[in-house]
Enzyme design. Structure first.
Site, short mmCIF file in Angstrom:
data_model
loop_
_atom_site.label_atom_id
_atom_site.label_comp_id
_atom_site.label_asym_id
_atom_site.label_seq_id
_atom_site.Cartn_x
_atom_site.Cartn_y
_atom_site.Cartn_z
CD GLU A 41 -61.65 33.07 12.79
OE1 GLU A 41 -60.53 33.57 12.66
OE2 GLU A 41 -62.66 33.75 13.06
CB CYS A 57 -79.69 40.26 44.78
SG CYS A 57 -79.66 39.10 46.14
CE1 TYR A 93 -68.85 32.77 22.16
CE2 TYR A 93 -70.44 31.40 20.98
CZ TYR A 93 -69.25 32.12 21.01
OH TYR A 93 -68.46 32.17 19.88
#
Ligand SMILES: *Cc1c(COP(=O)(O)O)cnc(C)c1O
Length: 443
Positions: A277, A359, A388
């Site tokens: 995987e 912010c 990711y």
């Protein structure tokens, strides 16, 4: 390693200058290299060829449908962790039978859809989940196959947020419980529990944790066979193979395979099916993030390069304290990087905090990073951002999600449009009252 290289002091993505891509696509944007993706996939397949594994690409590392399609065309199956990823895999043209479905929190609806689609294997994370999957299959008059996710209590020596094969994590069941679960459920009529799933964590920069856990599960398989007449047909080794955040950081596919293949060759000859995987090892180095410097600001000793993308587009530095090599797309000759290192040693570098527009003080891509001097308008490349990266991007601060582009030689395609400001409001413009009377207690 990848197809993002400097030529004449200028960064190229395959055969296109990064600056030209940024001008055409806008920033921030993710840029992927087709050649790097297919090279990584092909090398992994060759390295493990003796096991003839089903390579299930981990969609969660980079889910763009064009990338799923590209890998599917080369024969990849998909590793899923949600109904959304199943939908993506099916739309990318992957057969459900070539998909494995993990994840600790599968809903009934997701399970039903996966059974309907004919999912290859459920990678099952607990006894309760097994019972639920079996009950749903019975209700549907269907059968399905399950692999039990075993948590072998092996330390992959990686970030604690991405360690998944230790006892104290929420994933899988330990060896003792696995034995009991196979005894109890191993002959179930609706969910045939005949596989074992491992996924230890990510990234893992050594074959040792794989070797250690394979020894443990092979012993269990033999015991189940001897004592319970349970034949394990499939062993899924999970993902976790490394990527090069710095030059030559990760073992090659062949290095992992050299240790792993000999442990399993005989078993494969006797009919055991192997599944891998991989996510990061295919996509990590296959993508960069391009972001433009909006302002350079000094404050005491500090210099900040404030960019148009930060934690909203690439969360890994903030979330995991992850290191990503960052470098201007155009540099002076003496600053052409030969290697990617944490502390680049060249004359004339200055420590810079590379930060985003969000912010939050935690909105950074790098802190005190030695970089060539940068100016407003400079383009920065954040390397090893293909895995990711985009999948964790958010709309925090009402920032539209960035564009994604795929380079193939001297061509580039936008494979995900930059979101518009109207996209941000799309699900909010028509509030509607919902009927809650049915849900109210009657007494
Ligand atoms: C995330 C994940 C993977 C992929 O991990 P990589 O490190 O990207 O290879 C594989 N299997 C499962 C179950 C996962 O959760």
């Amino acid at each position: 390693m990848d197809a993002f290289t400097y030529r004449q002091n200028e960064l190229y993505c395959e055969d296109l200058p990064a600056e030209a891509i940024a001008e055409a696509v806008g920033t921030p944007c993710y840029v992927y290299s087709r050649r790097t993706i297919t090279d990584h996939y092909d090398r992994l397949r060759e390295a493990f060829a003796a096991l003839d594994p089903l390579i299930c690409y981990s969609i969660k590392s980079c889910g763009n449908i064009s990338i799923c399609r590209l890998l599917a065309e080369r024969g990849a199956g998909m590793d899923l962790v949600s109904g959304g990823e199943l939908h993506r895999a099916l739309r990318a043209g992957v057969g459900a039978a070539d998909c494995v479905y993990a994840g600790v929190g599968k809903t009934d609806q997701e399970i039903r859809r996966a059974i309907e689609a004919g999912i290859g294997w459920f990678n099952i994370e607990s006894e309760a989940e097994f019972e639920n999957i079996s009950a749903i299959a019975r209700e549907m008059n269907a059968t399905c196959r399950g692999a039990l996710r075993i948590n072998p209590d092996v330390d992959p020596r990686t970030h604690r947020y991405t360690t998944t094969g230790k006892k104290e994590t929420k994933f899988g069941v330990d060896l003792e419980r696995a034995r009991a679960a196979f005894q109890k459920y191993g002959h179930d009529a609706h969910c045939r529990l005949s596989g074992i799933h491992l996924h230890l964590g990510s990234p893992i920069y050594s074959a040792d944790p794989y070797v250690e856990s394979i020894h443990k599960v092979l012993a269990l398989m033999d015991e189940l066979n001897r004592e319970e007449s349970i034949e394990i047909e499939m062993l899924d080794l999970g993902g976790g193979f490394g990527a090069n955040y710095t030059t030559d950081q990760s073992p090659l596919a062949a290095d992992y395979a050299r240790e792993i293949v000999p442990l399993l060759e005989d078993r494969v000859r006797n009919g055991l099916k192997i599944v891998l995987e991989p996510g990061r090892t295919i996509m990590g180095n296959a993508g960069i993030l391009l972001t433009r410097v909006l302002y350079v600001k000094t404050s005491g000793e500090k210099t900040f390069a404030i960019c148009d993308g930060g934690m909203n587009v690439l969360l890994r530095p903030s979330h995991y304290d992850a290191f990503h090599f960052i470098w201007p797309a155009r540099v002076a000759a003496e600053h052409t990087p030969e290697r990617r290192e944490k502390d680049m040693a060249m004359p004339g570098l200055v420590p810079i905090d590379v930060v985003g527009p969000i912010c939050e003080t935690g909105d950074f891509l790098a802190i005190d990073r030695p970089l060539p001097p940068v100016e407003r308008g400079d383009l920065l490349a954040v390397f090893t951002a293909g895995a990711y990266g985009m999948v964790m991007a958010s709309r925090y601060n009402a920032m539209p999600l960035p564009a994604e582009a795929l380079v193939d030689g001297d061509q580039v395609k936008i494979i995900r449009e930059r979101e518009s400001l109207d996209d941000l409001l799309a699900h909010e413009l028509t509030p509607r009252t919902v009927d809650v009377t049915a849900a109210r207690p009657t007494s």
